[in-house]
Design an enzyme around this catalytic site. Structure first.
Site, short mmCIF file in Angstrom:
data_model
loop_
_atom_site.label_atom_id
_atom_site.label_comp_id
_atom_site.label_asym_id
_atom_site.label_seq_id
_atom_site.Cartn_x
_atom_site.Cartn_y
_atom_site.Cartn_z
N ASP A 275 -7.17 -7.44 5.62
CA ASP A 275 -6.06 -6.70 5.01
C ASP A 275 -5.22 -7.67 4.18
O ASP A 275 -4.84 -8.76 4.67
CB ASP A 275 -5.20 -6.04 6.07
CG ASP A 275 -4.13 -5.16 5.46
OD1 ASP A 275 -4.46 -4.06 4.98
OD2 ASP A 275 -2.95 -5.60 5.47
N ASN A 283 2.30 -5.22 -5.88
CA ASN A 283 2.27 -4.14 -6.87
C ASN A 283 3.66 -3.87 -7.45
O ASN A 283 3.81 -3.62 -8.65
CB ASN A 283 1.73 -2.86 -6.23
CG ASN A 283 0.22 -2.85 -6.15
OD1 ASN A 283 -0.46 -3.45 -6.98
ND2 ASN A 283 -0.31 -2.17 -5.15
N ASP A 292 -4.73 -4.11 -9.36
CA ASP A 292 -6.17 -3.86 -9.42
C ASP A 292 -6.96 -5.13 -9.71
O ASP A 292 -8.02 -5.37 -9.11
CB ASP A 292 -6.47 -2.81 -10.50
CG ASP A 292 -6.02 -1.42 -10.10
OD1 ASP A 292 -5.72 -1.21 -8.91
OD2 ASP A 292 -5.98 -0.54 -10.99
N GLU A 319 -5.96 -1.49 0.36
CA GLU A 319 -6.01 -2.96 0.27
C GLU A 319 -6.73 -3.55 1.48
O GLU A 319 -6.56 -4.73 1.79
CB GLU A 319 -4.60 -3.54 0.16
CG GLU A 319 -3.73 -3.38 1.38
CD GLU A 319 -2.89 -2.10 1.37
OE1 GLU A 319 -1.92 -2.05 2.13
OE2 GLU A 319 -3.21 -1.18 0.60
#
Length: 403
Positions: A275, A283, A292, A319
């Site tokens: 993770d 983000n 991305d 993610e």
């Protein structure tokens, strides 16, 4: 339609009555009961069941014999009438056999059919020599749209075949020398050797033509285009389009498959879940487009860290990533997790336009089935997930193993 004289009709009626007396049974169901003569033997171990071919042959023989007896005991003055009646009996009771050879006109019709087929088709003799071919066959086998069909005539069809189809074809040729000849060979997928040295995947069907010299019609369908389309569709259905890793569907299927195999063989199997730490903040600070690109770089680092090609790396969630590692015990999955951590910590993001100070870390949890401590594959997955949350609770950028 033939017209019989009154005398001929009467004789035909007498013959029909004789034949009805010879057989007792249900002709629709095929259960015939035959009255054998003193010197006759049944065709099989079952004296009450005769095969349709035997029935047809004996019917024709007895009919001809009875017709001859009637003709010998009758006085006829009109020889033309007798000949007309005799030909009528021959037509009615001696139909052409199913393997009657086709004449010369049929060869011309077959050649026309081959030319007008919209699929590649060739006709070969019993030795495998190509006797007819259309332009589609030339384009496929010679990889040339302008060559004449004569360039294929006389070539040996066997030279294009690969195993096991080549052996199957040779067996068919051997069988064609005995009765009954094989009439159809349903479509089979195989690979052909091309004249340019390459190979193509095709579907091939074979049909026997009962000529005076046996011929075989072969229809060839190029599967290359369909195979390429299938592979593309499979890739779209099984791959995460952003990271090019396997998707969740493939991960679940591979975990189930490898679990079953490893349990049956007594081999270990491990699951590793990864993770990204604080990815929401990444983000928020740099935008989803950069997020991305970050996912793509981390996915590449994970893929490069796999110990062998039997392992599956998949994008498990937004993610999150997950690995199925068959035949890997606790020490091997721990070593893989450490390599992934090193590779990800070493990543820089200047190539995507971010500052040199930007870094990303991951937390990992893993579990291994070695001595039967987990009953199901799902239990193994849950154990790895629990280990992951311990790693995150302990400060992130850590690796935690299931106890």
């Amino acid at each position: 339609m033939l017209e019989l004289t009154s005398t001929a009709e009467k004789q035909l009626s007498q013959i029909s009555q004789v034949k009805m007396d010879m057989f007792i049974g249900d002709t629709l169901s095929g259960n015939y009961h035959y009255k054998f003569g003193a010197n006759e033997q049944p065709p099989s171990a079952n004296p009450l069941k005769i095969e349709p071919q035997f029935l047809s042959n004996n019917l024709a023989q007895h009919t001809t014999a009875n017709a001859a007896d009637l003709a010998a005991n009758k006085t006829r003055t009109d020889s033309n009438e007798y000949n007309h009646f005799d030909k009528t009996l021959e037509t009615r009771f001696n139909p052409p056999h199913s393997t009657t050879m086709l004449g010369g006109n049929a060869l011309s019709s077959l050649s026309t059919l081959v030319d007008y087929m919209m699929e590649a088709m060739i006709v070969v003799d019993e030795f495998g020599n190509i006797q007819m071919a259309n332009r589609h066959a030339v384009a496929l086998l010679l990889d040339c749209n302008k060559s004449s069909t004569n360039s294929l005539i006389g070539q040996r069809w066997q030279s294009y075949l690969t195993e096991p189809q080549k052996s199957h074809y040779q067996q068919m040729i051997l069988e064609s020398t005995f009765e009954p000849r094989p009439l159809n060979h349903l479509p089979n997928e195989t690979t052909l050797n091309m004249s340019n040295g390459q190979t193509i995947d095709v579907e091939m069907s074979v049909t026997h033509f009962p000529m005076s010299e046996p011929l075989f019609g072969i229809i060839i369908r190029d599967l290359s285009k369909y195979r390429a389309e299938y592979q593309q569709l499979y890739k779209w259905a099984s791959t995460d389009c952003l990271t090019n890793l396997s998707n969740r569907r493939v991960f679940d299927a591979d975990l189930k498959h490898h679990w079953k195999t490893c349990i049956e063989q007594g081999d270990p199997i491990s699951v590793l879940i990864i993770d990204i730490d604080h990815f929401k903040s990444f983000n928020d600070n740099h935008g989803h487009v950069m997020g991305d690109r970050c996912l793509q770089k981390i996915a590449a680092a994970i893929q490069a860290s796999l110990p062998n090609e039997n392992c599956t790396a998949a994008r498990y969630g937004g993610e999150e990533f997950a690995l199925v590692m068959p035949n890997c015990d606790t020490s091997e999955v721990q070593a893989t997790a450490q390599l992934i951590q090193q590779n990800i910590n070493a990543l820089t993001y200047m190539d995507i336009g971010l500052d040199i100070s930007v870094s990303v870390s991951v937390s990992q949890g893993h579990a291994s089935e070695v001595n039967g401590q987990f009953r199901t594959a799902n239990a193994l997955l849950c154990a790895a997930d629990t280990a992951l949350y311990r790693a995150k609770a302990d400060g992130r950028n850590r690796i935690n193993a299931c106890c």
